[in-house]
Scaffold this motif. Structure first.
Motif, PDB file in Angstrom:
ATOM      1  N   ARG A   1       0.836  -1.199   0.000  1.00  0.00           N
ATOM      2  CA  ARG A   1       0.000   0.000   0.000  1.00  0.00           C
ATOM      3  C   ARG A   1       0.869   1.246   0.000  1.00  0.00           C
ATOM      4  NH1 ARG A   1      -5.736  -0.691  -0.260  1.00  0.00           N
ATOM      5  NH2 ARG A   1      -5.637   1.566   0.047  1.00  0.00           N
TER       6      ARG A   1
ATOM      7  N   GLU B   1       2.428   2.564  -3.245  1.00  0.00           N
ATOM      8  CA  GLU B   1       1.581   3.243  -4.217  1.00  0.00           C
ATOM      9  C   GLU B   1       0.886   4.472  -3.636  1.00  0.00           C
ATOM     10  OE1 GLU B   1      -0.072   0.810  -7.587  1.00  0.00           O
ATOM     11  OE2 GLU B   1      -0.587  -0.432  -5.853  1.00  0.00           O
ATOM     12  N   ALA B   2       1.078   4.691  -2.332  1.00  0.00           N
ATOM     13  CA  ALA B   2       0.484   5.869  -1.702  1.00  0.00           C
ATOM     14  C   ALA B   2       1.435   7.064  -1.858  1.00  0.00           C
ATOM     15  CB  ALA B   2       0.197   5.590  -0.236  1.00  0.00           C
ATOM     16  N   ARG B   3       0.997   8.216  -1.412  1.00  0.00           N
ATOM     17  CA  ARG B   3       1.796   9.427  -1.568  1.00  0.00           C
ATOM     18  C   ARG B   3       3.227   9.252  -1.058  1.00  0.00           C
ATOM     19  NH1 ARG B   3      -0.814  15.252  -0.713  1.00  0.00           N
ATOM     20  NH2 ARG B   3      -2.518  15.104  -2.205  1.00  0.00           N
TER      21      ARG B   3
ATOM     22  N   ARG C   1       5.403   7.044  -3.256  1.00  0.00           N
ATOM     23  CA  ARG C   1       5.767   7.716  -4.507  1.00  0.00           C
ATOM     24  C   ARG C   1       6.892   8.711  -4.262  1.00  0.00           C
ATOM     25  NH1 ARG C   1       3.647   5.732  -9.156  1.00  0.00           N
ATOM     26  NH2 ARG C   1       3.224   7.758 -10.069  1.00  0.00           N
TER      27      ARG C   1
ATOM     28  N   TYR D   1       9.867  19.430  -2.060  1.00  0.00           N
ATOM     29  CA  TYR D   1       9.809  18.375  -1.044  1.00  0.00           C
ATOM     30  C   TYR D   1      10.973  18.487  -0.060  1.00  0.00           C
ATOM     31  CZ  TYR D   1       6.252  15.918  -3.750  1.00  0.00           C
ATOM     32  OH  TYR D   1       5.108  15.575  -4.410  1.00  0.00           O
TER      33      TYR D   1
ATOM     34  N   GLN E   1       1.489  17.429  -6.006  1.00  0.00           N
ATOM     35  CA  GLN E   1       1.475  16.788  -4.683  1.00  0.00           C
ATOM     36  C   GLN E   1       2.469  17.451  -3.729  1.00  0.00           C
ATOM     37  OE1 GLN E   1       2.145  12.469  -4.845  1.00  0.00           O
ATOM     38  NE2 GLN E   1       2.974  12.591  -2.779  1.00  0.00           N
TER      39      GLN E   1
ATOM     40  N   ARG F   1      -3.662   5.214   1.134  1.00  0.00           N
ATOM     41  CA  ARG F   1      -4.514   5.420  -0.041  1.00  0.00           C
ATOM     42  C   ARG F   1      -3.654   5.574  -1.300  1.00  0.00           C
ATOM     43  NH1 ARG F   1      -7.788  10.555  -1.229  1.00  0.00           N
ATOM     44  NH2 ARG F   1      -9.238   9.853  -2.844  1.00  0.00           N
ATOM     45  N   PRO F   2      -3.944   4.752  -2.332  1.00  0.00           N
ATOM     46  CA  PRO F   2      -3.123   4.867  -3.549  1.00  0.00           C
ATOM     47  C   PRO F   2      -3.244   6.259  -4.158  1.00  0.00           C
ATOM     48  CG  PRO F   2      -4.463   2.881  -3.615  1.00  0.00           C
ATOM     49  CD  PRO F   2      -4.933   3.673  -2.435  1.00  0.00           C
ATOM     50  N   VAL F   3      -2.137   6.780  -4.641  1.00  0.00           N
ATOM     51  CA  VAL F   3      -2.148   8.106  -5.261  1.00  0.00           C
ATOM     52  C   VAL F   3      -3.130   8.145  -6.427  1.00  0.00           C
ATOM     53  CG1 VAL F   3      -0.780   9.727  -6.595  1.00  0.00           C
ATOM     54  CG2 VAL F   3       0.214   8.657  -4.584  1.00  0.00           C
ATOM     55  N   ARG F   4      -3.191   7.032  -7.186  1.00  0.00           N
ATOM     56  CA  ARG F   4      -4.016   7.059  -8.395  1.00  0.00           C
ATOM     57  C   ARG F   4      -5.491   7.320  -8.085  1.00  0.00           C
ATOM     58  NH1 ARG F   4      -5.085   1.595  -7.500  1.00  0.00           N
ATOM     59  NH2 ARG F   4      -2.986   0.783  -7.237  1.00  0.00           N
TER      60      ARG F   4
ATOM     61  N   GLU G   1      -6.412   9.680  -6.093  1.00  0.00           N
ATOM     62  CA  GLU G   1      -6.549  11.108  -5.773  1.00  0.00           C
ATOM     63  C   GLU G   1      -6.762  11.884  -7.069  1.00  0.00           C
ATOM     64  OE1 GLU G   1      -4.262  12.854  -2.738  1.00  0.00           O
ATOM     65  OE2 GLU G   1      -3.415  10.948  -2.072  1.00  0.00           O
TER      66      GLU G   1
ATOM     67  N   LEU H   1      -5.499  15.585  -7.815  1.00  0.00           N
ATOM     68  CA  LEU H   1      -4.101  15.804  -8.208  1.00  0.00           C
ATOM     69  C   LEU H   1      -3.949  15.714  -9.716  1.00  0.00           C
ATOM     70  CD1 LEU H   1      -1.869  13.708  -5.731  1.00  0.00           C
ATOM     71  CD2 LEU H   1      -2.282  16.162  -5.750  1.00  0.00           C
TER      72      LEU H   1
END
Ligand SMILES: Nc1ncnc2c1ncn2[C@@H]1O[C@H](COP(=O)(O)OP(=O)(O)O)[C@@H](O)[C@H]1O
Ligand SMILES: [Mg+2]
Lengths: 315, 251
Positions: free
Chosen positions: A182, A185-187, A190, A207, B106, B119-122, B124, B127
């Protein structure tokens, strides 16, 4: 390296594997091979430790040669908990993770100011310092290590049986794999992968790179601490050898064999390396030669690791 | 008179044997396009590195939007409203154009914390919807899903610009945005910068003199780490020192 994407058949494959593992203790018992439940638990624990390194190295791009320090710190934290009367895993395991995570936070806060070879050397130096600290700590058993009076209990039930500890380790590994999948693939995932690819570019997008790397490093340390705490339960001992840099090397080799940056890289690597060790050690004392040949084979035929053979990480 | 948006005072920087920047005084007024020109090796890129925070000066100060940012890190300057593009294209080649820009969106504080782990970015969509807007703005609406590494050189330059725009800057630092692009792509880039200039202040480093004289409200000339002149395009064109040092062969 590319960004993590689950392979399409990854989930069903993991589901089948999980079912097989759930049945494993029963099957082994039926065939009178209970000894291998302990071995399988060991594999699960190292799979967890290698996966925690995967978060740091595979996703975060931080080549730490001191990861075993957090593995060992978790083992000692668990041993200290048990020796001071905290035997409930629901407290002792999070406490071990917290201890290892805080230790990693401190190490990271210093070492993440360096890059490249310096980072490798400084993480190594911290781990060796911790190793000598534990070796010389008489009250924690010095170089004999700190024995556990008994295994932990989980929700009040003792983990004395091998199957109970096996399922606990399986549960922890499963949770961690789901979390890592999870996260990737979450913020946050990434961001750390993008930092791995090009940290200056990420700074230039606004960032605060240091903060993300530090948290990633500390999270990896906490997860390694969880693995260490489980290993202490399995072997009944927190040994300073767990903090040795050779142990960090073992985790690295596992991850490289399995596949750096692949969700199941750590798991595959632990299975292959420990499985091979078990099989070869039965035939010959010189099993290291076989290991060398395996490494050579991986470099030649699967340079991205065994997990890479099963699917691309990205489209 | 209002305070300039960017105010660089007495900036100096020395590399081993080279005085790369010699006590520069330089300012960019809000709303203008200020071009910085000069021969290769004059120190233009080094200057941009210092303004953006990638490098620290030996002495001097940098004020941005009324605050002293000399000791601020690069990401803090971006948060304050400074965005840059690179002379050498610098995008995430393994990600799609859309993912590149979404990553930039982001990064902005007002798009929420990135310390999110589940939560997967995709999922959102906000964004990505916003990112699509920036891609459309730079003319990449048809290349949204293309992997950045497969875009043409000119398209990658445009993508880089879209990423800078996604940080919602007050000041855009553009280091040779036309470098290495063909004449058609250059022309499109000039048009694009002209449009952007209506909403955002731009510090433009560029070798293409036709583009510079068309876009710039003011021009500064840097030679061997020294500013030899600042003024309107007409004044700079007439300046004898500039002609001797640099422009002679360009005009
Ligand atoms: N990191 C560095 N170390 C040493 N010298 C540098 C460094 N960066 C730039 N320089 C020198 O500073 C001068 C200015 O370079 P640069 O800013 O790239 O010029 P421009 O962008 O105007 O072509 C050159 O002489 C270059 O060799
Ligand atoms: Mg330059």
């Amino acid at each position: 390296m590319a960004f993590y994407r689950p392979a399409p058949y990854q989930k069903p494959l993991a589901g089948i594997l999980l079912l097989a593992l759930l049945a494993l203790p029963t099957v082994l018992t039926a065939f009178g091979q209970e000894f291998y439940i302990g071995f399988a638990t060991r594999v699960l624990i190292f799979a967890l430790a290698a996966s925690s390194l995967n978060l740091v190295l595979g996703f975060g791009g931080m080549f730490s040669l001191g990861h075993a320090a957090f593995f060992g710190a978790g083992a000692y934290a668990a041993a200290i908990c048990l020796n001071s009367g905290i035997s409930e895993a629901l407290f002792a395991l999070p406490l071990s993770m917290l201890a290892a995570g805080l230790f990693a936070l401190m190490v990271g806060a210093v070492s993440l100011r360096t890059r490249g070879v310096y980072f490798i050397m400084i993480t190594l130096a911290f781990a060796q310092m911790a190793y000598y600290l534990f070796v010389s700590a008489r009250s924690w058993g010095g170089d004999d290590g700190l024995p556990l009076p008994a295994r932990m209990t989980l929700g009040g039930l003792p983990l004395a049986g091998d199957a109970a500890l096996f399922y606990t380790a399986l549960g922890c590994l499963g949770l961690v794999i789901v979390l890592l999948g999870r996260l990737a693939e979450a913020r946050f995932g990434r961001v750390i992968q993008a930092i791995r690819e090009n940290e200056t570019r990420m700074e230039a997008l606004g960032y605060p790179v240091f903060r993300y790397r530090l948290l990633c490093f500390a999270l990896g340390g906490a997860l390694a601490g969880l693995a260490g705490a489980l290993l202490a339960n399995l072997s009944g001992l927190a040994s300073p050898n767990l903090l040795q840099w050779t142990q960090s090397g073992t985790l690295l080799v596992m991850l490289i064999i399995g596949g750096v940056g692949y969700l199941y890289g750590g798991v595959v690597g632990a299975v292959v390396l420990l499985g091979l060790e078990e099989v070869l050690a039965g035939f010959t004392l010189h099993w290291h030669i076989g290991l060398g040949l395996l490494l050579l084979g991986v470099v030649l035929f699967a340079p991205k690791g065994v997990a890479a053979l099963f699917g691309k990480r990205h489209d | 008179m209002t305070e300039p948006l960017l105010d660089v005072r007495q900036l100096s920087r020395r590399f081993a044997a080279v005085d790369a920047l010699k006590t520069l005084n330089f300012s960019v007024e809000a709303g203008e396009v200020h071009a910085l020109i000069g021969p290769n090796g004059a120190g233009k890129t080094t200057f941009i590195h210092h303004v953006s925070g990638a490098l620290q000066p030996d002495s001097g100060s940098i004020h941005f939007a009324g605050r002293d940012v000399t000791r601020r890190s690069m990401h803090q300057r971006v948060a304050a409203g400074m965005a840059r593009s690179y002379q050498i294209t610098n995008v995430f080649r393994g990600l799609s154009a859309l993912d590149n820009v979404a990553l930039a969106v982001q990064g902005r504080a007002d798009s929420g914390s990135s310390f999110r782990f589940w939560r997967p970015v995709r999922c959102e969509t906000a964004l990505f919807d916003e990112a699509r807007g920036y891609l459309a703005q730079v003319g990449l609406a048809d290349q949204v899903e293309t992997v950045a590494g497969n875009l043409s050189h000119g398209e990658q330059r445009a993508l880089e610009l879209a990423m800078a725009l996604a940080t919602r800057p007050k000041l855009l630092l553009l280091d040779e945005p036309m470098a290495g692009t063909g004449p058609e792509e250059s022309a499109r880039m000039v048009e694009l910068i002209e449009q952007l200039a209506r909403h955002v202040t731009i510090l433009l480093v560029e070798h293409d003199m036709a583009a510079v004289f068309r876009l710039a409200d003011r021009i500064s000339v840097l030679v061997n780490g020294q500013l030899i002149c600042t003024g309107t395009p007409e004044a700079v064109r007439q300046n004898a020192d500039v002609r001797r040092a640099y422009l002679g062969d360009h005009l």
